[in-house]
Structure formats: C-alpha cells, structure tokens
Design a protein around this motif. Sequence first.
Motif, PDB file in Angstrom:
ATOM      1  N   ARG A  70      83.485   5.058 -44.092  1.00  0.00           N
ATOM      2  CA  ARG A  70      83.213   3.745 -43.510  1.00  0.00           C
ATOM      3  C   ARG A  70      84.501   2.995 -43.205  1.00  0.00           C
ATOM      4  NH1 ARG A  70      79.483   1.881 -40.270  1.00  0.00           N
ATOM      5  NH2 ARG A  70      78.807  -0.263 -40.677  1.00  0.00           N
ATOM      6  N   GLU A  73      86.093   4.338 -40.084  1.00  0.00           N
ATOM      7  CA  GLU A  73      85.448   3.825 -38.873  1.00  0.00           C
ATOM      8  C   GLU A  73      85.942   2.418 -38.562  1.00  0.00           C
ATOM      9  OE1 GLU A  73      82.740   3.635 -35.587  1.00  0.00           O
ATOM     10  OE2 GLU A  73      83.517   5.298 -36.767  1.00  0.00           O
ATOM     11  N   VAL A  92      76.052   0.856 -43.785  1.00  0.00           N
ATOM     12  CA  VAL A  92      76.304   2.263 -43.466  1.00  0.00           C
ATOM     13  C   VAL A  92      75.072   2.962 -42.905  1.00  0.00           C
ATOM     14  CG1 VAL A  92      78.163   2.503 -45.135  1.00  0.00           C
ATOM     15  CG2 VAL A  92      75.825   2.902 -45.869  1.00  0.00           C
ATOM     16  N   MET A  97      80.504   6.417 -39.216  1.00  0.00           N
ATOM     17  CA  MET A  97      81.315   6.995 -40.295  1.00  0.00           C
ATOM     18  C   MET A  97      82.377   7.877 -39.648  1.00  0.00           C
ATOM     19  SD  MET A  97      79.963   6.013 -43.282  1.00  0.00           S
ATOM     20  CE  MET A  97      80.145   7.244 -44.560  1.00  0.00           C
TER      21      MET A  97
END
Length: 265
Positions: A70, A73, A92, A97
């Motif tokens: 995460r 990203e 999430v 991801m």
Amino acid sequence: MLIHPQFDPVAIQLGPLAIHWYGLMYLVGFGLFLWLGHVRIKQQPDCGWTSKDLDDFLTWAVLGVIAGGRLGEVLFYQPGYYLQHPAEILMVWKGGMSFHGGFLGVLAAMLLFARKKGVSFWQISDFVAPLVPTGLAAGRIGNFINGELWGRIASHDLPWAMIFPHVDAMPRHPSQLYQAALEGLALFVILWLFSARRRPLGQVSAVFLIGYGSFRFIAEFFRTPDAGIFGQSDIISMGQWLSVPMIVAGLVLYRWAARRGQAAA
C-alpha cells in the motif's frame, strides 16, 4: 473480439459484510505460499525450516505485503492523489497495491525474521523466493477480475485482444493475464526447478530478482503505463524503472553467491 466480463468486484455479500475478489486472491496467494512451503520442507528436510517456522513467518509476510504494497502505491504511483485523499490510504479493499512496495515490505519481514531466528538473511530469502510467484499470479488474476491495470491498445487482428468497456471501445492486451503467466507461473517453474538442487547461498534469491525484474520489464510494454513519480511515459514506465534495479542487483548477487560458493568449497 473478446469483451471483459465486467465481474462484480464483490464475490460474496453477507449482509453488510462484502468480500471482494481482490481480497480473496490475496488469501489464495497466502494459502499457496503456505502449502508450497510445507511441500518444500518435506522435500528438503535439511533446509533449516520447520512447519512452525513457516507458519510464524507467514504472519510477518502478510504484514509486510499489505503495509509495503500500500505504501508503495501511495509513494511510487499516486502520491498526489493520496495527498489530497489521505483517508483512502487505508482502504486497501478498493485495490491499489504496488508489487515493488510489497517486495520491500517482505524484505523487511525477512530481515526481522532472520534476526529472530539467528540465521543468515539469505537462508530465509532463498527458501521464501520460490513460494512467492503463485501469489503474484493470484494477485494479477485479481487485477483482471477488477478490470484494472488494463493493457495498451492492440491490433484488431490479435485473437485474444479484449475490450474493457469501462475504459473505451478499443481492443487492448489483457496484460494482467500476461503478467500472471510470466511473473507468476513461468517464474514459479523456473525457481522451483532451480531451487530443487542445493545452490550457493543467495543464488535462488538472485534468480528471483533477475526473473521477476525481466518478466515485469517485458510485460510493461503491453500494459498501459502508470504515471508514477516521474510522470507518464510510453517509452519507459514506472514499473520498468523500478524493475531495472532488481535485475542489476540480481546479476550482482548471482555472481557474488557463485564466488562465495566456490570459496566455501
């Protein structure tokens, strides 16, 4: 011409509880990791791992994948968006991801686990590396189900070209499936066979770095490039920028491991 099925992202709805396909694919990936790990322990009883070690490490790995993936990203691909929508960083289940972020998270987990066990980091990473690609394949199938990370525009003559109606009416490469086949299945076969024989410490990890980096670099030519922190480019994508250091590090590590193995012999 094929048309993306437009799957419902929710696999199971139990009252207010919604279980998403994306989350289920992560569970499949972790389940395959655990199963393959137990198979490898039985095949190689002198590998230095026990079933309890594997079960314990899975907890560390899950935390590393989710937190690292995460954050990757957020930092590598969409820092501007999440700066404006910080509350969505924790969402999430909506997808988003980064493999490279998750990879860094798992590296941290392996370092901590190696310190806890009092063994070499490479002993941990060489065992873990062949267990990872099937989880990567499951994640890419999750991307396909979600209809995200679609491919670049393809020729109308390509038999498997696919239209993603939520994007446009142009035929595109189903790049999620390319990545599932390359980074997932092909890399798994290579690593599983390569690690079946005793190798110099660190060499299995090196093959993972070289293999993943190379396959990802190739697949990015068929995937619509993400903007990333360097801006959007149709020549070298963010995924390719992040893969080059993996390939270089893998080549250096492979050579180092070979020399170290020769010295030890």
